[in-house]
Design a protein around this motif. Sequence first.
Motif, PDB file in Angstrom:
ATOM      1  N   UNK A  30       0.958  -1.110   0.043  1.00  0.00           N
ATOM      2  CA  UNK A  30       0.088  -0.307  -0.001  1.00  0.00           C
ATOM      3  C   UNK A  30       0.782   1.241   0.153  1.00  0.00           C
ATOM      4  N   UNK A  31       1.724   1.300   0.747  1.00  0.00           N
ATOM      5  CA  UNK A  31       2.879   2.115   0.956  1.00  0.00           C
ATOM      6  C   UNK A  31       3.274   3.376  -0.300  1.00  0.00           C
ATOM      7  N   UNK A  32       3.743   2.276  -2.303  1.00  0.00           N
ATOM      8  CA  UNK A  32       4.063   2.910  -3.054  1.00  0.00           C
ATOM      9  C   UNK A  32       2.987   3.873  -3.428  1.00  0.00           C
ATOM     10  N   UNK A  33       1.409   3.098  -3.556  1.00  0.00           N
ATOM     11  CA  UNK A  33       0.353   3.606  -3.928  1.00  0.00           C
ATOM     12  C   UNK A  33      -0.056   4.951  -3.492  1.00  0.00           C
ATOM     13  N   UNK A  34      -0.167   4.793  -1.791  1.00  0.00           N
ATOM     14  CA  UNK A  34      -0.798   5.885  -1.147  1.00  0.00           C
ATOM     15  C   UNK A  34       0.550   7.229  -1.603  1.00  0.00           C
ATOM     16  N   UNK A  35       1.758   6.749  -1.531  1.00  0.00           N
ATOM     17  CA  UNK A  35       3.060   7.602  -1.874  1.00  0.00           C
ATOM     18  C   UNK A  35       1.899   9.082  -3.061  1.00  0.00           C
ATOM     19  N   UNK A 107       1.532  16.383   5.609  1.00  0.00           N
ATOM     20  CA  UNK A 107       1.268  15.054   4.527  1.00  0.00           C
ATOM     21  C   UNK A 107       0.960  13.834   6.215  1.00  0.00           C
ATOM     22  N   UNK A 108       0.104  13.315   5.719  1.00  0.00           N
ATOM     23  CA  UNK A 108      -0.748  12.526   6.741  1.00  0.00           C
ATOM     24  C   UNK A 108      -0.660  10.497   5.926  1.00  0.00           C
ATOM     25  N   UNK A 109       0.459  10.391   5.305  1.00  0.00           N
ATOM     26  CA  UNK A 109       0.181   8.897   4.728  1.00  0.00           C
ATOM     27  C   UNK A 109      -0.669   7.603   5.437  1.00  0.00           C
ATOM     28  N   UNK A 110      -1.281   7.613   6.281  1.00  0.00           N
ATOM     29  CA  UNK A 110      -1.720   6.700   6.754  1.00  0.00           C
ATOM     30  C   UNK A 110      -1.423   6.563   8.124  1.00  0.00           C
ATOM     31  N   UNK A 111      -3.007   6.458   8.993  1.00  0.00           N
ATOM     32  CA  UNK A 111      -3.072   6.102  10.344  1.00  0.00           C
ATOM     33  C   UNK A 111      -3.781   7.070  10.936  1.00  0.00           C
ATOM     34  N   UNK A 112      -4.415   7.816  10.474  1.00  0.00           N
ATOM     35  CA  UNK A 112      -5.427   8.397  11.174  1.00  0.00           C
ATOM     36  C   UNK A 112      -6.690   7.662  11.868  1.00  0.00           C
ATOM     37  N   UNK A 133      -1.824  26.917   4.820  1.00  0.00           N
ATOM     38  CA  UNK A 133      -1.120  25.715   5.585  1.00  0.00           C
ATOM     39  C   UNK A 133      -2.053  24.842   4.926  1.00  0.00           C
ATOM     40  N   UNK A 134      -1.760  23.435   4.158  1.00  0.00           N
ATOM     41  CA  UNK A 134      -2.169  22.518   3.460  1.00  0.00           C
ATOM     42  C   UNK A 134      -2.488  21.189   3.976  1.00  0.00           C
ATOM     43  N   UNK A 135      -3.277  20.768   4.513  1.00  0.00           N
ATOM     44  CA  UNK A 135      -3.141  19.354   5.422  1.00  0.00           C
ATOM     45  C   UNK A 135      -3.415  18.353   4.043  1.00  0.00           C
ATOM     46  N   UNK A 136      -3.003  17.241   3.756  1.00  0.00           N
ATOM     47  CA  UNK A 136      -3.147  16.529   3.251  1.00  0.00           C
ATOM     48  C   UNK A 136      -3.082  14.728   3.057  1.00  0.00           C
ATOM     49  N   UNK A 137      -3.861  13.955   3.318  1.00  0.00           N
ATOM     50  CA  UNK A 137      -3.622  12.863   3.865  1.00  0.00           C
ATOM     51  C   UNK A 137      -4.681  11.425   2.903  1.00  0.00           C
ATOM     52  N   UNK A 138      -4.196  10.432   4.052  1.00  0.00           N
ATOM     53  CA  UNK A 138      -4.963   9.190   3.505  1.00  0.00           C
ATOM     54  C   UNK A 138      -5.022   8.218   4.283  1.00  0.00           C
ATOM     55  N   UNK A 250      -9.620   6.178   1.684  1.00  0.00           N
ATOM     56  CA  UNK A 250     -10.125   7.968   1.848  1.00  0.00           C
ATOM     57  C   UNK A 250      -9.096   8.718   1.901  1.00  0.00           C
ATOM     58  N   UNK A 251      -8.449  10.047   1.023  1.00  0.00           N
ATOM     59  CA  UNK A 251      -7.782  10.686   0.692  1.00  0.00           C
ATOM     60  C   UNK A 251      -8.325  11.926   1.195  1.00  0.00           C
ATOM     61  N   UNK A 252      -7.981  12.435   1.664  1.00  0.00           N
ATOM     62  CA  UNK A 252      -8.363  13.880   2.154  1.00  0.00           C
ATOM     63  C   UNK A 252      -7.791  15.688   1.650  1.00  0.00           C
ATOM     64  N   UNK A 253      -8.250  16.239   1.832  1.00  0.00           N
ATOM     65  CA  UNK A 253      -7.114  17.192   2.080  1.00  0.00           C
ATOM     66  C   UNK A 253      -7.937  18.400   2.406  1.00  0.00           C
ATOM     67  N   UNK A 254      -7.267  19.646   3.490  1.00  0.00           N
ATOM     68  CA  UNK A 254      -8.380  20.722   3.559  1.00  0.00           C
ATOM     69  C   UNK A 254      -6.936  22.245   3.596  1.00  0.00           C
ATOM     70  N   UNK A 255      -7.248  23.248   3.817  1.00  0.00           N
ATOM     71  CA  UNK A 255      -6.743  24.829   4.070  1.00  0.00           C
ATOM     72  C   UNK A 255      -7.090  25.584   5.416  1.00  0.00           C
ATOM     73  N   UNK A 256      -6.082  26.013   5.543  1.00  0.00           N
ATOM     74  CA  UNK A 256      -5.964  27.012   6.551  1.00  0.00           C
ATOM     75  C   UNK A 256      -6.811  27.875   6.474  1.00  0.00           C
ATOM     76  N   UNK A 257      -7.465  28.682   7.458  1.00  0.00           N
ATOM     77  CA  UNK A 257      -8.142  29.953   6.338  1.00  0.00           C
ATOM     78  C   UNK A 257      -7.131  30.775   6.121  1.00  0.00           C
ATOM     79  N   UNK A 258      -7.269  31.856   5.306  1.00  0.00           N
ATOM     80  CA  UNK A 258      -6.122  32.780   4.747  1.00  0.00           C
ATOM     81  C   UNK A 258      -7.662  33.125   4.071  1.00  0.00           C
ATOM     82  N   UNK A 259      -6.769  35.272   3.959  1.00  0.00           N
ATOM     83  CA  UNK A 259      -8.054  36.151   3.964  1.00  0.00           C
ATOM     84  C   UNK A 259      -8.458  36.124   1.823  1.00  0.00           C
TER      85      UNK A 259
END
Length: 283
Positions: A30-35, A107-112, A133-138, A250-259
């Motif tokens: 799974x590691x290379x697929x997620x990466x 970047x958070x490639x698994x574990x949440x 800033x960007x949070x990007x994970x699986x 499940x791939x997810x992303x979100x940004x911290x607020x900025x004007x």
Amino acid sequence: MSHPAPLFSPARNAAQRDRMANLPTDANFLAPIIAESLIDRLAMVTRRFDRALLIGAHDAALIEQLRARVGALTLVEAGPGLAAHTGAHRAEADAMDLPIGSFDLIVWPGGLEGINDVPGALVRCRALLAPDGLLLGTLLGDGSLARLRRALMAEGVRSIARMHPQIDLASMGNLLQRVGFTMPVVDVEALTVRYGDWRGLVRDLRAGGLTSRLSPAPPPFTRTEAAHIAAAFAAQADPDGRVAEQFRLVHFSGWTPHPDQPKPARRGSATASLAEALRPGKA
């Protein structure tokens, strides 16, 4: 005030992480697929990230790819041996003690899915990110390993919780919004892997650090229980004798607020009626 007992054992998680580090690099399929998915998604963002944090230091190839794309990379790892080997900060993801606002990419490639305080871990990630800033994970999500779950409920097997609760797409999107991330995106990648027996699946789960971290640890299977599980898993096989198991990433992303980020339109500000647009003859 009493606190509920933790669902997951940090000690078992740390031991699993260190065990992963001692396996051959190709053991965790799974590691290379997620990466690859994370790097592809990162490549779609048209900006450079100067300060990145990677949660999990087991995938040397992903570390190398991120270092080629960001200014400075910091690692956090729960396994003490793996942390020492990679120079990572040793911490659980929901207890990272790092300066607030010190990263513009996490970047958070698994574990949440195996964290005791999922909202708390996301709140901590948000706090560690600077504005915009960007949070990007699986994570391994809802609907995964359905045939293994069915086999574990076979007649003759003790009814004991052995598999983790799972997070679905809607819940993940709601969590990201609830803790203050903007422009959340959540989608699923379904992988089907075919196994000759259930022990082959268990080997892959161990290699990926996906075996049970439940606390207290469930008792080991008896020989009779293992035989029942093996038979129940094999009974779900296709005509060629192999069982098709599914991993839902499940791939997810979100940004911290900025004007300067785009804002959603104010509710009720539309100038055209949806009913009017859907009237026959309007197509």
